[in-house]
Structures are given as structure tokens and as C-alpha cells.
Design an enzyme around this catalytic site. Structure first.
Site, PDB file in Angstrom:
ATOM      1  CG  ASP A   1      18.312  30.295  28.080  1.00 57.34           C
ATOM      2  OD1 ASP A   1      18.163  30.341  26.833  1.00 57.34           O
ATOM      3  OD2 ASP A   1      19.371  30.673  28.648  1.00 57.34           O
TER       4      ASP A   1
ATOM      5  CG  ASP B   1      21.874  29.711  30.438  1.00 57.66           C
ATOM      6  OD1 ASP B   1      22.049  29.211  29.317  1.00 57.66           O
ATOM      7  OD2 ASP B   1      21.291  30.795  30.623  1.00 57.66           O
TER       8      ASP B   1
ATOM      9  CG  ASN C   1      19.947  27.889  25.562  1.00 55.67           C
ATOM     10  OD1 ASN C   1      20.199  28.407  24.471  1.00 55.67           O
ATOM     11  ND2 ASN C   1      20.562  28.240  26.669  1.00 55.67           N
TER      12      ASN C   1
ATOM     13  CB  THR D   1      22.348  34.247  31.148  1.00 62.04           C
ATOM     14  OG1 THR D   1      21.717  33.202  31.914  1.00 62.04           O
ATOM     15  CG2 THR D   1      23.301  35.031  32.028  1.00 62.04           C
TER      16      THR D   1
ATOM     17  CG  PHE E   1      18.941  32.080  21.125  1.00 65.30           C
ATOM     18  CD1 PHE E   1      18.684  31.890  22.479  1.00 65.30           C
ATOM     19  CD2 PHE E   1      18.189  31.361  20.205  1.00 65.30           C
ATOM     20  CE1 PHE E   1      17.714  30.980  22.901  1.00 65.30           C
ATOM     21  CE2 PHE E   1      17.220  30.447  20.624  1.00 65.30           C
ATOM     22  CZ  PHE E   1      16.978  30.267  21.969  1.00 65.30           C
ATOM     23  CG  ASN E   2      19.925  35.059  25.493  1.00 62.71           C
ATOM     24  OD1 ASN E   2      19.417  33.942  25.387  1.00 62.71           O
ATOM     25  ND2 ASN E   2      21.039  35.273  26.165  1.00 62.71           N
TER      26      ASN E   2
ATOM     27  CG  HIS F   1      27.590  32.783  24.641  1.00 60.79           C
ATOM     28  ND1 HIS F   1      28.074  33.543  23.587  1.00 60.79           N
ATOM     29  CD2 HIS F   1      27.235  31.580  24.113  1.00 60.79           C
ATOM     30  CE1 HIS F   1      28.005  32.828  22.477  1.00 60.79           C
ATOM     31  NE2 HIS F   1      27.514  31.647  22.752  1.00 60.79           N
ATOM     32  CG  ASP F   2      24.601  32.506  29.396  1.00 58.36           C
ATOM     33  OD1 ASP F   2      23.876  31.495  29.349  1.00 58.36           O
ATOM     34  OD2 ASP F   2      24.500  33.443  28.580  1.00 58.36           O
TER      35      ASP F   2
HETATM   36  O1  RIB Z   1      23.360  33.627  22.046  1.00 59.96           O
HETATM   37  C1  RIB Z   1      23.900  32.991  23.180  1.00 59.96           C
HETATM   38  C2  RIB Z   1      22.928  33.039  24.311  1.00 59.96           C
HETATM   39  O2  RIB Z   1      21.716  32.352  23.949  1.00 59.96           O
HETATM   40  C3  RIB Z   1      23.428  32.314  25.563  1.00 59.96           C
HETATM   41  O3  RIB Z   1      22.867  32.893  26.698  1.00 59.96           O
HETATM   42  C4  RIB Z   1      22.896  30.926  25.375  1.00 59.96           C
HETATM   43  O4  RIB Z   1      22.779  30.216  26.613  1.00 59.96           O
HETATM   44  C5  RIB Z   1      21.549  31.208  24.790  1.00 59.96           C
HETATM   45  O5  RIB Z   1      20.662  31.520  25.855  1.00 59.96           O
HETATM   46 CA    CA Z   2      21.542  31.443  28.203  1.00 58.87          CA
END
Ligand code: RIB
Ligand code: CA
Length: 328
Positions: free
Chosen positions: A10, A15, A39, A140, A181-182, A255-256
């Protein structure tokens, strides 16, 4: 042999770097990219995947759009992270400069990198059935596309080597106190993925918060001196501004790319096996990943969970990927 990979993402600043890393490193064979709302809206995350490939000279990797929302519609509507990634989902750079399709340079350009006419489910199915060996899925974003694939084609699990995902946390969340979030975007989808029987490796916030894009990292990217490295610095500078404003972070966690970095060098992140469950009904905890690190539930482990990270080794991979693609 390079690891055959499909990214489901996303984009999203982090990403975007995962796409660069997967495309650049010789031990990864990037077969396809599928996009999902997360996102930003699906339209924006799909355009962003095309933009990243355009800017990095990544060609011949099909990009297909997937789910525009979760398996079960949220009463409040689709959750996006505009406060972190901006209205485009990849705020920071002037993307007009990178668009050479019709309308480029006038604020409504399009990348020349096309969107695949297939939807994500078709591209996932055809890539998995067409590849000579089982493929590693690297989601991701919200897990809606992966869950949809598993529900529609359960027998395809024998074409999936493993699922290496960014999501969840062994500790607290980032979108609610409990949920990352994901996972929160589609808890039912995450529950399906963790319960599907395919080997799952989870990189949650407890791991990804160890890879912060510090001024030293930005300095290394700036020193590369290419248009792509400048784009990456613009992306990370924006990402740093929102992480500072929203979370008070001194540097943003990328993160990803911990997912693909793990595939490239499994020594970069320590892993523990644990039973992971997704909370679906908690008033205050829906979307939490409940990770039984101490084995107190008696449930058999169903995932490997990332714990301690070699951040220097991670950033070496990221800087090298930007160098390779930017000098191609
Ligand atoms: O919480 C972080 C994640 O949520 C990451 O993958 C960021 O890109 C969002 O997708
Ligand atoms: Ca992501």
C-alpha cells in the site's frame, strides 16, 4: 537461487523502499506487485507503485490493483494513513518531474509504467500457478488481498513457500493503543492469514521501530548524488516530518523493507516461534496481534516473530539498493 517474491503493498513511503530493495537485490526475483488500499486509497497506492517503478527504472514487473477496502466494511469507512503518508500517499517529491506519460509536467501526469489489466487476485493466482517453484508472498499493507486469495483458491497454498509480512506487534499498536495499522485495517483478513497453515513470518512494530531513518542514513543517501537518491531523501524527509509531528519520533521507522531484508539476509533479525492470534471482538483491542511469547496458552506456534534487528546491516542493504538502481 534468487527467492521468487510477490509484493502486496500500500505505497506508502516504507512500501516504496521495499519495492526498491526487492528489485535491486540479486537474491530476490520480484515476480509481481499487487496493491491494496491502506496508507491511501487503492487508486493512489496503485499509482504510487507505478511511480516508484518509473522513478527507479523497474520495468517488466506487473502491477495489479486489489482490494479497495477490508473483507468486512468498516462502519466508519476505509481507514487510510493520510496523516503519515500525505494526500498522495507518497508526499514529499514533486512527482510531475518523474512522469513522462501523457499530461506529464502539468500536475496530472501518469507514469509510463502501466497498470496490469488483471486484478490482483488474478495476477496472484496466475503468478503462483505459472511459476516453477513455490513463491514467497510479502504483504506490507492490510492483508485483504492475501486473505481473498486463500479463500478463493485454498489449494494454492501448496504454491506459496511462505508469507513474510509487516504487521502487528508483540507490544502495543500505533493506530490504537492495541492495534497496528495493517492489521487494524482488516483484522478478519489477518486472522485468515495467520490461520492458513502456510509458514508465516511476522515483522511487527517491536522490530520495525528499530530501523529509524536517521540524519546519518539521509546523509548516506544524499552522498549517492543521483536523481533516485534525491527522491529517496525527499520521501524520507517528508516521512520524518509526519512521524515527528504525530508520534514525536526523532527519526521515522522504515517498517516494510524489514521483510525483504530478512529474505536477503536472515541473520539481520532474530526470530522466535510463537502462537499469534488476532483479536476480532475486543472493544478496545480489536486488531491487536496477541503474541504468546511465553507459551502460556498452550497453543502451538503458528508464526515466526521478528525481535532483535541489526539496524546497520539493514541500512547497508537499503543504501546499496538505491545506489544500484540509481546508477543503472
Ligand atoms: O503500521 C505500519 C504499517 O502500516 C506499514 O506497512 C505502513 O506502510 C502502513 O502500511
Ligand atoms: Ca505498508
Amino acid at each position: 537461487m534468487p527467492v521468487p517474491v510477490i509484493l502486496d503493498c500500500d505505497p506508502g513511503h516504507d512500501d516504496a523502499f521495499n519495492i526498491l530493495l526487492a528489485a535491486a537485490h540479486p537474491s530476490v526475483d520480484l515476480l509481481a506487485i499487487t496493491t491494496v488500499a491502506g496508507n491511501q486509497t487503492l487508486e493512489k497506492t496503485t499509482l504510487n507503485a507505478r511511480r516508484v517503478c518509473e522513478a527507479a527504472g523497474i520495468r517488466g514487473v506487473p502491477i495489479a490493483a486489489g482490494a479497495a477496502g477490508p473483507l468486512h466494511a468498516r462502519p466508519q469507512g476505509v481507514l487510510v494513513a493520510e496523516h503519515i503518508h500525505g494526500s498522495s500517499g507518497l508526499d514529499g517529491p514533486s512527482w510531475d518531474a518523474w512522469e513522462s506519460g501523457p499530461g506529464a509536467g502539468f500536475g496530472h501526469g501518469q507514469p509510463t509504467v502501466p497498470q496490469d489489466p488483471r486484478d490482483a487476485l488474478t495476477l496472484l493466482r496466475e503468478t503462483l500457478t505459472g511459476h516453477p517453484a513455490p513463491v514467497t508472498l510479502v504483504p506490507t499493507g492490510p492483508l485483504t488481498n492475501i486473505a481473498t486469495l486463500l479463500l478463493a483458491h485454498p489449494r494454492l497454498t501448496d504454491r506459496i513457500e511462505r508469507i513474510v509480512l509487516m504487521g502487528g506487534s508483540v507490544e502495543r499498536g500505533n493506530t490504537t493503543p492495541a492495534a497496528e495499522f495493517n492489521i487494524l485495517c482488516d483484522p478478519e483478513a489477518a486472522d485468515i492469514v495467520f490461520g492458513c497453515g502456510v509458514p508465516v513470518t511476522m515483522f511487527g512494530l517491536n522490530a520495525t521501530h528499530q530501523v529509524r531513518a536517521t540524519p546519518e542514513v539521509l546523509g548516506r543517501l544524499t552522498a549517492l548524488g543521483t536523481p533516485l537518491s534525491r527522491l529517496c531523501v525527499e520521501l524520507l524527509t517528508y516521512f520524518a516530518s509526519t512521524y515527528r509531528e504525530v508520534y514525536g519520533f526523532d527519526a521515522p521507522p522504515l517498517h516494510d523493507p524489514l521483510t525483504v531484508a530478512h529474505l536477503i539476509d536472515p541473520s539481520l533479525v532474530s526470530l522466535v516461534r510463537a502462537a499469534v492470534r488476532v483479536e476480532l471482538t475486543g472493544t478496545w483491542t480489536r486488531g491487536a496481534t496477541v503474541v504468546d511469547l511465553d507459551g502460556v496458552t498452550g497453543l502451538p506456534p503458528n508464526a515466526e516473530v521478528g525481535m532483535d534487528v541489526d539496524a546497520d546491516g539493514f541500512w547497508d542493504l537499503i543504501v546499496e539498493a538505491v545506489r544500484v538502481l540509481g546508477s543503472a
